[in-house]
Write a protein that holds these residues in place. Structure first.
Motif: not given
Length: 431
Positions: A129-134, A124-125, A50-53, A1-7
């Protein structure tokens, strides 16, 4: 998982924290609110991690269907059922409603993202772009939750409607699901067209929002009217009870006076026969009974005497000086119960103001009355802090009763505050 995933997961934690605060304000929590918020945020946020994983490492697994369709709603219900004392109907209703607000936030995110970046988001987590949408989804969803909480605070109890009204909420949820389905089909087919399904979803959501607004306004006005009627009726019942107690005391005093001569005769007979001790006991008992039912002669109207005697006792206990100067005829055309209400509410307001005073000086309540022409004037002054422009919750009913009664007798009620002193004047037409 990337740092964007954790954000992205951190955004979910912040959103869930606001949602937990909303729940803690709406539901009756069994435990300390901080504990309930912590348990809720930790549980739901863990599921989102867990969902992101699963989404990243098991792309064939229907992650969103399982998590948002089964795990998260079930977890929300179990946590609320465990931490709150509210009924099942209320828990289910608010899960539906707040879930619908979350969906509305994500729908708005979908279009805002398209307006900013010119393309539809594929979440895609992992990507920026996913981080911006989040981030967009977090701000919109939190805003919706806070607006909902503000509406609840403003119209408290208005959402406690019957089961049939859930249909309005289901309209919104159904419309959002249709709209999401349309967006999903567009993404799959790489089409940006807005077709009939999207239009139908939009219309259903608009109808649902209008229905909810109507329910809020109607129920809140109804509840406010019912509460106002209930409190006014309760205040009048208290005044009637006070009046009955006053009459009871008067009757007891009449009985004692009626028996007074007979008891004096018995005491004289006991003294003549040498029963001095028994006679002394009877005198002590009789004196005690008379003192307990004593009415100060403030005026010629018994019910007012009884009220002033009672309030004078309260003032003495609180260390308040009570000065009275009444000029009243032996009879007035004002009903006894209404006189009771006028004097009781005036004095209750004055005593409460004196109790809340910050000054160290001994407060004094001055009550005056006189008849001039066809009008009875009642004036009361007392030290007071500057009154609030809008009465606090549960206050202001005494003044409303005074306004209603003075209007009923063709008079007026006026209250003025000046330099630490509050003056109340009631006028009543007595013919």
């Amino acid at each position: 998982m990337t740092w964007q995933t954790w954000v992205i997961n951190l955004n979910w934690v912040l959103t869930n924290t606001v949602l937990a605060i909303v729940f803690s304000e709406i539901f009756n929590i069994k435990f300390r609110k901080i504990f309930a918020i912590f348990v809720y945020v930790t549980s739901i946020s863990l599921f989102h991690v867990m969902r992101s994983y699963f989404f990243i490492y098991t792309p064939s697994f229907p992650t969103d269907i399982v998590f948002f369709g089964i795990i998260v709603p079930l977890t929300m219900y179990m946590l609320l059922h465990f931490t709150s004392t509210d009924k099942l109907k209320k828990i289910v209703l608010f899960i539906f409603l707040l879930y619908g607000l979350g969906l509305l936030g994500h729908i708005s995110t979908f279009f805002i993202f398209y307006l900013i970046f010119g393309e539809y988001i594929f979440f895609d987590f992992l990507s920026t772009y996913s981080m911006y949408a989040s981030l967009i989804a977090m701000f919109i969803t939190i805003s919706l939750y806070l607006v909902f909480l503000a509406i609840w605070k403003r119209y408290i109890g208005a959402m406690r409607s019957d089961i049939p009204n859930i249909g309005a909420f289901l309209f919104i949820i159904g419309g959002q699901l249709l709209y999401n389905l349309n967006n999903m089909l567009n993404i799959i087919s790489h089409s940006a067209e807005i077709d009939l399904l999207a239009v139908a979803g939009t219309m259903i959501m608009v109808i649902g929002n209008i229905a909810i607004l109507q329910i809020l306004i109607t129920n809140s006005k109804k509840k406010e009217a019912e509460d106002e009627l209930k409190k006014t009726r309760h205040a009048m019942e208290l005044e009637q009870s006070h009046y009955r107690e006053t009459e009871k005391r008067r009757e007891e005093l009449i009985k004692i006076r009626h028996d007074f001569n007979n008891q004096l005769s018995v005491i004289s007979r006991l003294i003549r026969t040498g029963e001095e001790n028994l006679a002394q006991d009877m005198i002590s008992t009789l004196s005690k009974e008379i003192i307990e039912t004593k009415e100060n002669p403030y005026c010629n109207i018994p019910v007012i005497n009884a009220i002033l005697t009672d309030k004078a006792k309260t003032c003495k206990e609180l260390g308040i000086m009570f000065a009275v100067n009444l000029e009243l005829p032996q009879s007035l055309s004002v009903e006894q119960m209404h006189l009771c209400s006028v004097f009781s509410n005036l004095l209750d307001n004055a005593i409460n103001a004196c109790k809340n005073q910050k000054s160290t000086n001994t407060p004094t309540i001055q009550l005056n009355s006189m008849v001039d022409g066809d009008y009875l004037f009642i004036k009361l002054t007392n030290p007071s802090n500057e009154p609030h422009k809008k009465p606090m919750a549960g206050r202001g009913y005494g003044s409303q009763i005074l306004l209603d009664l003075s209007a009923r007798y063709g008079g007026s009620y006026r209250g003025e505050y000046n330099a630490g002193v509050f003056t109340a004047v009631v006028t009543l037409l007595t013919v």
